[in-house]
Motif scaffolding. Structure first.
Motif, mmCIF file in Angstrom:
data_model
loop_
_atom_site.group_PDB
_atom_site.id
_atom_site.type_symbol
_atom_site.label_atom_id
_atom_site.label_comp_id
_atom_site.label_asym_id
_atom_site.label_seq_id
_atom_site.Cartn_x
_atom_site.Cartn_y
_atom_site.Cartn_z
ATOM 1 N N ALA A 1 9.638 1.275 0.895
ATOM 2 C CA ALA A 1 8.707 0.140 0.875
ATOM 3 C C ALA A 1 9.030 -0.801 -0.274
ATOM 4 N N VAL A 2 9.314 -0.248 -1.474
ATOM 5 C CA VAL A 2 9.691 -1.093 -2.607
ATOM 6 C C VAL A 2 10.969 -1.858 -2.305
ATOM 7 N N ARG A 3 11.931 -1.196 -1.723
ATOM 8 C CA ARG A 3 13.203 -1.853 -1.414
ATOM 9 C C ARG A 3 13.011 -2.994 -0.414
ATOM 10 N N LEU A 4 12.207 -2.803 0.618
ATOM 11 C CA LEU A 4 11.971 -3.845 1.609
ATOM 12 C C LEU A 4 11.260 -5.046 0.987
ATOM 13 N N LEU A 5 10.285 -4.791 0.116
ATOM 14 C CA LEU A 5 9.608 -5.896 -0.573
ATOM 15 C C LEU A 5 10.567 -6.641 -1.497
ATOM 16 N N LEU A 6 11.450 -5.908 -2.160
ATOM 17 C CA LEU A 6 12.425 -6.542 -3.038
ATOM 18 C C LEU A 6 13.402 -7.405 -2.242
ATOM 19 N N ASP A 7 13.864 -6.913 -1.098
ATOM 20 C CA ASP A 7 14.801 -7.671 -0.271
ATOM 21 C C ASP A 7 14.169 -8.941 0.281
ATOM 22 N N THR B 1 0.828 -1.199 0.000
ATOM 23 C CA THR B 1 0.000 0.000 0.000
ATOM 24 C C THR B 1 0.865 1.253 0.000
ATOM 25 N N LEU B 2 1.899 1.239 0.818
ATOM 26 C CA LEU B 2 2.803 2.395 0.865
ATOM 27 C C LEU B 2 3.531 2.596 -0.463
ATOM 28 N N ALA B 3 3.919 1.484 -1.106
ATOM 29 C CA ALA B 3 4.694 1.581 -2.349
ATOM 30 C C ALA B 3 3.873 2.137 -3.497
ATOM 31 N N LEU B 4 2.555 1.940 -3.504
ATOM 32 C CA LEU B 4 1.731 2.296 -4.660
ATOM 33 C C LEU B 4 0.891 3.546 -4.446
ATOM 34 N N ARG B 5 0.849 4.087 -3.243
ATOM 35 C CA ARG B 5 -0.027 5.231 -2.964
ATOM 36 C C ARG B 5 0.716 6.531 -3.264
ATOM 37 N N ASP B 6 0.163 7.354 -4.130
ATOM 38 C CA ASP B 6 0.818 8.580 -4.566
ATOM 39 C C ASP B 6 0.916 9.621 -3.451
ATOM 40 N N THR B 7 0.016 9.568 -2.487
ATOM 41 C CA THR B 7 0.036 10.566 -1.416
ATOM 42 C C THR B 7 1.153 10.318 -0.401
#
Length: 839
Positions: A680-686, A665-671
């Motif tokens: 958030a993207v980096r943590l999901l990737l790791d 949710t954090l990675a995709l929300r523009d606000t």
């Protein structure tokens, strides 16, 4: 003791024709004064010895004969109702007062303290001032400890200015012909005498006229007579020397001397700061002295002996009566002969221990150089400055780096005194001593690191004791990062015992009579008084580390109440990591943490629900703080799921899944700010929840021309920050995306983007930055050292470069001390192996 002073064959008081009373003016902590005091007492054989110090400590004087009482030590006085209000009277083996006390005990002669009682000294500290004397010769032994409120809350015993006027210290007007005490500049008597003698350094003057004075003088009282004459001239010129409270102290000392003379006759010897001698010789009226002491403030005080250190005797520690070189003075006092030769031999031994090449020839040459320097400078013997110059030139090859070690270890020193069990102490101090002996954890003045293995019973006990003391405010040990191990069963502490810790122990005595009981009571009180939720969770962690099972229920009850009422997601996210760490430490220490697990899981759920809305509409500083909370929660969720996996597998799975959903949710929300989205993207990737292709797609969207450069740079900072930059080193596609975006940033926006990128990449190791620069310079897909398959990471060849490997061989042979030709005849070298080494 009533022999005729005119009889030359009298073997007692009158043998050396000493005046009565015998006033021995000294420099506190001066080895020359100490030797002179011993010689004068041997010659005079007084019937009583009076020493500058608090009279309440008279009952402690017999302990000085105990072989377990080893200086440096100090008399500690503290207010019974306010232990933080305290004062020290330090004594070293080369202190004249200590020598006088030991002489009296050895000869069976009474010894007494005659300075102003500690009950008044401590009360004066409460009025932001305490008595003092001037400089090295007159400054009292008293030294106040800093209270736990910090240095500004305590007032040093060497601060003598009286901001409230003379009326608060008694009727000083009587001693000043009914006039006001005039404001004066504080006088350092030794500095004045040294300047009059043509010296620019009082320490050097004192060494020349006192410390280097040769033995064998026929009149043991001559130095005291000369010093008394000099101080009398100074007192006539400067009066109280800017220290009006000295008048009160000297009035009390005069009354004590009169009482001793009534009891013992004229055979009275007084050892005090030389500055006070003229005042004690003065014929003042008894009524005037008593008037000065009338109406002084009082507090109830307790006194005892405590260990002291050479480092705390140094003037650099803030001690007004301190000296620059306690270790050097101790050496001068102990050396029976040839002090320079013995000192330089000691220096050579220290440098050898540090693996420096120092031979006996170095010692001989250093002695010659020190003696030559002393002769050129017109000094009777080489002093500390000459020996230091010789050590620097001969043993240290002109370098000040090893010389700093010599100064720290020898010139100042780390000697720690010892106090016997018979010395009075608060119950908490006695329990602490028992624990130290049981755990074989001896206090030391020298700072050292202690590694603990919590799987061992003794090390676990040491850890608990150190954590309990920290909770009580007794900072004997400081936790540091363990070297070579990150396991929770490892702890590393930096230990160093400071004399002021005795005051902290006395203060902590109000919480209980044992370390365990006191730490438990203190933890319960701190939990109730805590203002923030994070403070309570940190306290719960400390209770587990200190093994305080009785305090933990109280802390957990407060924690549950605060967590239920606190709606700030930032506070909840800040509190969760400490709580989860507590669970982890509890596992390794065998502590029951069931209650903690439930509270931690509930806290995590509340963070999951409120984190995404809390990340909206944040400025740059708040967004950076929130990124830190996201990192901390991510680590805490990982630890929490591991802890709960055995007892509740379903809860373990749900927590991890829910947290990943929050990150998406954090990675995709523009606000959400770019720095939080990138993290958030980096943590999901790791975690493997996001593939490289999907991460590259999201990065491409963020770095598209339509995104403002500042937002894109913030996203890059969140994504690439941390991890040491290895992600960009090993993922060519992500590096290419960043490179392509950066080269396309408009010139007018580049200055806004550069600080953000610099902050991100400056955190990388120099080797990582160098590798990234090399990869970018070569460009994507460019081969090195021959053809490379398409898509290979730029800068790396497909096969080892044997030519580069062969270039390493001569250097390798040189390092190993081998002859290449002999080596070739002796064995066959496998070229492939060397190629691998070269690569």
């Amino acid at each position: 003791m009533s022999g005729d002073p005119t009889r030359a064959d009298d073997t007692t008081w009158g043998r050396a024709y000493a005046p009565a009373p015998l006033l021995l003016g000294v420099r506190h902590h001066g080895p020359g004064s100490a030797r002179a005091v011993r010689a004068a007492l041997d010659a005079a054989r007084p019937g009583v010895v009076l020493v500058e110090g608090p009279p309440e400590a008279d009952a402690l004087i017999p302990l000085a004969a105990d072989p377990d009482l080893r200086p440096p030590v100090a008399l500690l006085a503290h207010a019974v109702d306010e232990p933080g209000r305290s004062a020290f009277w330090p004594l070293a083996e080369f202190s004249p007062e200590w020598v006088a006390i030991r002489w009296a005990l050895d000869q069976g002669v009474p010894a007494r303290f005659i300075d102003l009682p500690a009950t008044h000294t401590l009360a004066w500290q409460g009025e932001e001032e305490s008595p003092s004397g001037p400089g090295p010769a007159g400054t009292p032994l008293v030294k106040e400890a800093e209270t736990r409120e910090g240095p500004e809350a305590s007032r040093s015993a060497e601060r003598t200015e009286d901001p409230k006027g003379p009326e608060e210290i008694g009727d000083v007007q009587d001693a000043e012909d009914a006039g006001e005490v005039e404001e004066q500049v504080r006088v350092d008597p030794l500095a004045v005498l040294a300047e009059a003698a043509g010296y620019d350094d009082p320490e050097r003057w004192w060494e020349d006229v006192v410390e280097h004075r040769g033995p064998g003088r026929r009149d043991p009282f001559a130095p005291f007579t000369a010093l008394e004459e000099a101080m009398t001239a100074l007192r006539e010129r400067y009066g109280a020397g800017g220290r009006p409270r000295d008048l009160v102290r000297e009035a009390h000392m005069r009354l004590q001397v009169r009482a001793a003379r009534r009891e013992f006759g004229e055979a009275v010897a007084v050892v005090c700061g030389a500055w006070h001698v003229p005042a004690l010789r003065e014929k003042a009226a008894v009524t005037a002295d008593r008037a000065l002491l009338r109406g002084l403030p009082k507090v109830k005080a307790d006194l005892t002996w405590v260990p002291w250190t050479h480092r705390r005797l140094a003037r650099s520690s803030g001690y007004g009566a301190g000296i620059d070189s306690p270790g050097w003075y101790g050496h001068l006092f102990r050396a029976p002969d040839r002090p320079v030769e013995r000192w330089l031999t000691k220096v050579a031994g220290l440098l050898r221990e540090e693996d420096r090449v120092v031979s006996s020839a170095h010692v001989i040459e250093a002695v010659r150089l020190a003696e030559t320097l002393a002769a050129m400078r017109g000094r009777p013997l080489p002093g500390l400055s000459e020996t230091t110059d010789a050590v620097r030139a001969v043993m240290c090859e002109g370098s000040d780096v090893p010389l700093a070690l010599v100064h720290d270890r020898l010139v100042v020193g780390d000697v720690l005194g010892e106090v016997p069990e018979a010395a009075p102490a608060v119950p908490l101090q006695r329990d602490l001593v028992r624990e130290q002996r049981r755990l074989r954890l001896k206090p030391e003045a020298l700072e050292r690191e202690l590694g603990l293995d919590l799987r061992k019973e003794t090390d676990t006990g040491r850890s608990r004791l150190l954590h309990r003391l920290r909770l009580l405010g007794v900072g004997w040990g400081e936790p540091v990062r363990s070297r070579g191990s990150t396991g929770t069963f490892r702890e590393t502490w930096r230990l160093r015992w400071e004399p002021e810790l005795s005051v902290r122990v006395a203060e902590a005595g109000v919480w209980g009579t044992t370390v365990l009981a006191a730490a438990t009571a203190r933890a319960e009180s701190d939990a109730t008084a805590a203002d923030a939720l994070a403070e309570v969770t940190a306290l719960a962690e400390r209770c587990l580390l200190a093994a305080l099972p009785d305090a933990l229920p109280v802390v957990m009850r407060v924690l549950a109440d605060r967590a239920a009422l606190d709606t700030d997601v930032g506070h909840l996210a800040q509190a969760l990591p400490a709580l989860v760490r507590s669970l982890r430490y509890g596992d390794v220490r065998g502590t029951d943490t069931g209650a903690l697990a439930g509270v931690a899981a509930g806290l995590a759920e509340r963070v999951f629900v409120g984190l995404a809305p809390a990340c909206a509409a944040l400025d740059a500083d708040a967004a950076e703080e929130m990124r830190g909370h996201v990192d901390a929660v991510h680590t805490a969720v990982g630890l929490l799921t591991e802890t709960l996996s055995g007892a509740a597998p379903t809860a373990h799975t749900d927590l991890r899944v829910r947290w990943r959903s929050v990150l998406r949710t954090l990675a995709l929300r523009d606000t959400v700010p770019g720095v939080v989205r990138g993290r958030a993207v980096r943590l999901l990737l790791d975690d493997g929840e996001l593939g490289p292709e999907e991460a590259g797609r999201l990065m491409g969207l963020v770095l598209s021309p339509g995104t403002p450069p500042a937002d894109a740079a913030a996203w890059i900072e969140g994504f690439a920050g941390g991890g040491g930059g290895m992600l960009l080193v090993h993922d060519e596609r992500l590096l290419s995306l960043v490179d392509a975006w950066l080269t396309g940033v408009p010139a007018e926006a580049f200055t806004d983007v550069l600080p953000l990128l610099r902050r991100t990449f400056s955190a990388y190791e120099p080797g990582v930055r160098r590798t990234l620069g090399e990869l970018v310079r070569r460009g994507p897909g460019e081969p090195t050292g021959g053809a490379a398959p398409a898509g290979r990471t730029p800068g790396f060849a497909a096969d080892p470069d044997t030519g580069r490997a062969d270039a390493v061989l001569p250097v390798l042979w040189l390092l190993l001390g081998l002859d290449p030709e002999q080596q070739a005849r002796r064995e066959t070298v496998d070229a492939d192996d060397y190629a691998e080494v070269g690569t």
